[in-house]
Design a protein around this motif. Structure first.
Motif, PDB file in Angstrom:
ATOM      1  N   ASP A   3       0.830  -1.196   0.000  1.00 48.22           N
ATOM      2  CA  ASP A   3       0.000   0.000   0.000  1.00 48.22           C
ATOM      3  C   ASP A   3       0.865   1.246   0.000  1.00 48.22           C
ATOM      4  OD1 ASP A   3      -2.348  -1.435   0.018  1.00 48.22           O
ATOM      5  OD2 ASP A   3      -2.438  -1.531   2.201  1.00 48.22           O
ATOM      6  N   GLN A   4       0.392   2.271  -0.716  1.00 46.87           N
ATOM      7  CA  GLN A   4       1.128   3.522  -0.823  1.00 46.87           C
ATOM      8  C   GLN A   4       0.172   4.690  -0.584  1.00 46.87           C
ATOM      9  OE1 GLN A   4       2.722   3.463  -4.762  1.00 46.87           O
ATOM     10  NE2 GLN A   4       3.927   1.625  -4.422  1.00 46.87           N
ATOM     11  N   VAL A   5       0.694   5.719   0.039  1.00 43.78           N
ATOM     12  CA  VAL A   5      -0.028   6.973   0.208  1.00 43.78           C
ATOM     13  C   VAL A   5       0.775   8.046  -0.518  1.00 43.78           C
ATOM     14  CG1 VAL A   5      -0.828   8.722   1.835  1.00 43.78           C
ATOM     15  CG2 VAL A   5      -1.001   6.292   2.422  1.00 43.78           C
ATOM     16  N   VAL A   6       0.132   8.704  -1.478  1.00 46.04           N
ATOM     17  CA  VAL A   6       0.794   9.757  -2.249  1.00 46.04           C
ATOM     18  C   VAL A   6       0.076  11.068  -1.954  1.00 46.04           C
ATOM     19  CG1 VAL A   6       1.484  10.544  -4.548  1.00 46.04           C
ATOM     20  CG2 VAL A   6       1.353   8.087  -4.057  1.00 46.04           C
ATOM     21  N   VAL A   7       0.837  12.070  -1.552  1.00 45.33           N
ATOM     22  CA  VAL A   7       0.225  13.323  -1.126  1.00 45.33           C
ATOM     23  C   VAL A   7       1.157  14.477  -1.457  1.00 45.33           C
ATOM     24  CG1 VAL A   7       1.194  13.173   1.213  1.00 45.33           C
ATOM     25  CG2 VAL A   7      -0.909  14.466   0.830  1.00 45.33           C
ATOM     26  N   HIS A   8       0.566  15.639  -1.772  1.00 46.24           N
ATOM     27  CA  HIS A   8       1.415  16.817  -1.956  1.00 46.24           C
ATOM     28  C   HIS A   8       1.629  17.494  -0.613  1.00 46.24           C
ATOM     29  CE1 HIS A   8      -2.702  18.595  -2.527  1.00 46.24           C
ATOM     30  NE2 HIS A   8      -2.205  19.442  -1.653  1.00 46.24           N
ATOM     31  N   HIS A   9       2.698  18.261  -0.543  1.00 41.32           N
ATOM     32  CA  HIS A   9       3.036  18.948   0.710  1.00 41.32           C
ATOM     33  C   HIS A   9       2.340  20.304   0.783  1.00 41.32           C
ATOM     34  CE1 HIS A   9       6.437  20.315   3.650  1.00 41.32           C
ATOM     35  NE2 HIS A   9       5.295  20.087   4.267  1.00 41.32           N
ATOM     36  N   VAL A  10       2.493  21.104  -0.258  1.00 39.53           N
ATOM     37  CA  VAL A  10       1.806  22.387  -0.368  1.00 39.53           C
ATOM     38  C   VAL A  10       1.207  22.474  -1.763  1.00 39.53           C
ATOM     39  CG1 VAL A  10       2.060  24.896  -0.408  1.00 39.53           C
ATOM     40  CG2 VAL A  10       3.314  23.550   1.275  1.00 39.53           C
ATOM     41  N   SER A  11      -0.076  22.767  -1.858  1.00 40.36           N
ATOM     42  CA  SER A  11      -0.738  22.873  -3.160  1.00 40.36           C
ATOM     43  C   SER A  11      -0.477  24.245  -3.761  1.00 40.36           C
ATOM     44  CB  SER A  11      -2.241  22.660  -3.005  1.00 40.36           C
ATOM     45  OG  SER A  11      -2.910  22.988  -4.211  1.00 40.36           O
ATOM     46  N   ASN A  12      -0.259  24.290  -5.068  1.00 39.21           N
ATOM     47  CA  ASN A  12      -0.094  25.584  -5.741  1.00 39.21           C
ATOM     48  C   ASN A  12      -1.442  26.173  -6.146  1.00 39.21           C
ATOM     49  OD1 ASN A  12      -0.681  23.797  -7.789  1.00 39.21           O
ATOM     50  ND2 ASN A  12       0.738  24.701  -9.257  1.00 39.21           N
ATOM     51  N   PHE A  28       4.013  25.364   6.911  1.00 43.68           N
ATOM     52  CA  PHE A  28       2.590  25.125   6.777  1.00 43.68           C
ATOM     53  C   PHE A  28       2.352  24.183   5.610  1.00 43.68           C
ATOM     54  CE2 PHE A  28       2.113  27.462   2.926  1.00 43.68           C
ATOM     55  CZ  PHE A  28       3.154  28.370   2.984  1.00 43.68           C
ATOM     56  N   GLY A  29       1.133  23.755   5.480  1.00 37.75           N
ATOM     57  CA  GLY A  29       0.764  22.795   4.448  1.00 37.75           C
ATOM     58  C   GLY A  29      -0.127  21.757   5.074  1.00 37.75           C
ATOM     59  N   ILE A  30      -0.284  20.640   4.432  1.00 41.38           N
ATOM     60  CA  ILE A  30      -1.074  19.584   5.055  1.00 41.38           C
ATOM     61  C   ILE A  30      -0.182  18.832   6.041  1.00 41.38           C
ATOM     62  CG2 ILE A  30      -2.472  19.422   2.965  1.00 41.38           C
ATOM     63  CD1 ILE A  30      -1.167  16.718   2.468  1.00 41.38           C
ATOM     64  N   PRO A  31      -0.759  18.141   7.002  1.00 44.10           N
ATOM     65  CA  PRO A  31       0.040  17.516   8.064  1.00 44.10           C
ATOM     66  C   PRO A  31       0.743  16.244   7.593  1.00 44.10           C
ATOM     67  CG  PRO A  31      -2.279  17.059   8.396  1.00 44.10           C
ATOM     68  CD  PRO A  31      -2.207  18.031   7.248  1.00 44.10           C
ATOM     69  N   ASP A  49       4.869  14.720  -2.838  1.00 40.77           N
ATOM     70  CA  ASP A  49       5.141  15.681  -3.902  1.00 40.77           C
ATOM     71  C   ASP A  49       5.474  17.006  -3.225  1.00 40.77           C
ATOM     72  OD1 ASP A  49       4.921  17.761  -5.723  1.00 40.77           O
ATOM     73  OD2 ASP A  49       3.058  17.073  -6.617  1.00 40.77           O
ATOM     74  N   ALA A  50       6.766  17.364  -3.261  1.00 45.66           N
ATOM     75  CA  ALA A  50       7.223  18.590  -2.595  1.00 45.66           C
ATOM     76  C   ALA A  50       7.617  19.659  -3.601  1.00 45.66           C
ATOM     77  CB  ALA A  50       8.397  18.270  -1.670  1.00 45.66           C
ATOM     78  N   TYR A  51       7.066  19.571  -4.807  1.00 45.66           N
ATOM     79  CA  TYR A  51       7.412  20.531  -5.855  1.00 45.66           C
ATOM     80  C   TYR A  51       7.131  21.963  -5.418  1.00 45.66           C
ATOM     81  CZ  TYR A  51       8.076  16.884  -9.387  1.00 45.66           C
ATOM     82  OH  TYR A  51       8.559  15.815 -10.092  1.00 45.66           O
ATOM     83  N   GLN A  52       6.057  22.164  -4.634  1.00 48.56           N
ATOM     84  CA  GLN A  52       5.657  23.519  -4.266  1.00 48.56           C
ATOM     85  C   GLN A  52       6.202  23.942  -2.907  1.00 48.56           C
ATOM     86  OE1 GLN A  52       4.266  25.114  -6.626  1.00 48.56           O
ATOM     87  NE2 GLN A  52       3.746  23.369  -7.911  1.00 48.56           N
ATOM     88  N   SER A  53       6.848  23.052  -2.180  1.00 48.81           N
ATOM     89  CA  SER A  53       7.343  23.421  -0.852  1.00 48.81           C
ATOM     90  C   SER A  53       8.861  23.527  -0.795  1.00 48.81           C
ATOM     91  CB  SER A  53       6.848  22.419   0.193  1.00 48.81           C
ATOM     92  OG  SER A  53       7.268  21.102  -0.116  1.00 48.81           O
ATOM     93  N   VAL A  54       9.576  22.627  -1.457  1.00 47.13           N
ATOM     94  CA  VAL A  54      11.045  22.647  -1.393  1.00 47.13           C
ATOM     95  C   VAL A  54      11.640  23.999  -1.802  1.00 47.13           C
ATOM     96  CG1 VAL A  54      13.109  21.718  -2.519  1.00 47.13           C
ATOM     97  CG2 VAL A  54      11.436  20.172  -1.544  1.00 47.13           C
TER      98      VAL A  54
END
Length: 206
Positions: A3-12, A28-31, A49-54
């Motif tokens: 099982d995998q959980v895929v989530v973004h860190h901060v949405s653009n 900030f962002g989702i927990p 997915d940390a494209y918008q946070s890194v």
């Protein structure tokens, strides 16, 4: 398959999405840290997915306790066509390569091969040398500025943007209002009554 959980860190689009804005070690962002702990409790792996946070804040992958994290170069002032993958070393060491070539093989025998240690085993063929060098230079540049400095300045810009947008009649801004505890990303998603979003984007572009 595990099982995998895929989530973004901060949405653009919406910096909090359906989650409440959440204060933790990286801003900030989702927990993500809580999600990682919940996922690990049931044996799932977490990919972020940390494209918008890194590019905008300090990220501590160990504190977040994620299994994998990805980001791209062009959002970090670097060249296009390259990015990076972080993975826990025990997971990377247990994975088989999916491409062959270059120096990803350690030893070759008549009936089998052994793989190089990560990350080499996943870098088949000629790498994107120029792009990777440019990404390295971009990381050095951002590091000299300081990611906390960048984050603090963008929080200030985000607050200013939100407050100025509020002066426009019939506007709907998505997400919570900035405050001492709630620090928005330096963007605002919004609509204006009776104006189609595509038309509005065209007007603003021109």
């Amino acid at each position: 398959m595990e099982d995998q959980v895929v989530v973004h860190h901060v949405s653009n689009v919406l910096e909090a999405d359906k989650w409440r804005l959440y204060q933790h070690s990286v801003g900030f962002g989702i927990p993500v840290r809580d999600i990682a702990n919940w996922a690990h409790d049931v044996g799932a792996k977490v990919i972020v997915d940390a494209y918008q946070s890194v590019p905008h804040m300090t990220i501590d992958v160990h504190s977040l306790n994620v299994d994998f994290l990805v980001a791209s170069s062009h959002k970090m002032c670097g060249p296009t066509g390259v990015g990076f993958l972080y993975g826990k070393i025990d997971l990377l060491s247990s994975m088989l390569p999916f491409l062959g070539g270059g120096e990803m093989i350690s030893d070759v025998f008549l009936d089998h091969s052994t793989w190089a240690e990560p990350p080499s085993r996943f870098e088949a063929g000629t790498p994107a040398i120029g792009e990777a060098t440019g990404l390295g230079a971009a990381i050095d540049y951002l590091s000299r500025i300081g990611m906390q400095t960048t984050h603090d300045y963008e929080v200030e810009l985000g607050r200013y943007l939100y407050e100025r947008l509020l002066s426009i009649p019939n506007i709907r801004i998505y997400g919570l209002a900035p405050s001492e505890k709630i620090k928005r990303a330096a963007l605002c998603s919004f609509n204006i009554e009776n104006i189609h979003a595509t038309d509005l984007a065209t007007f603003l572009d021109q």
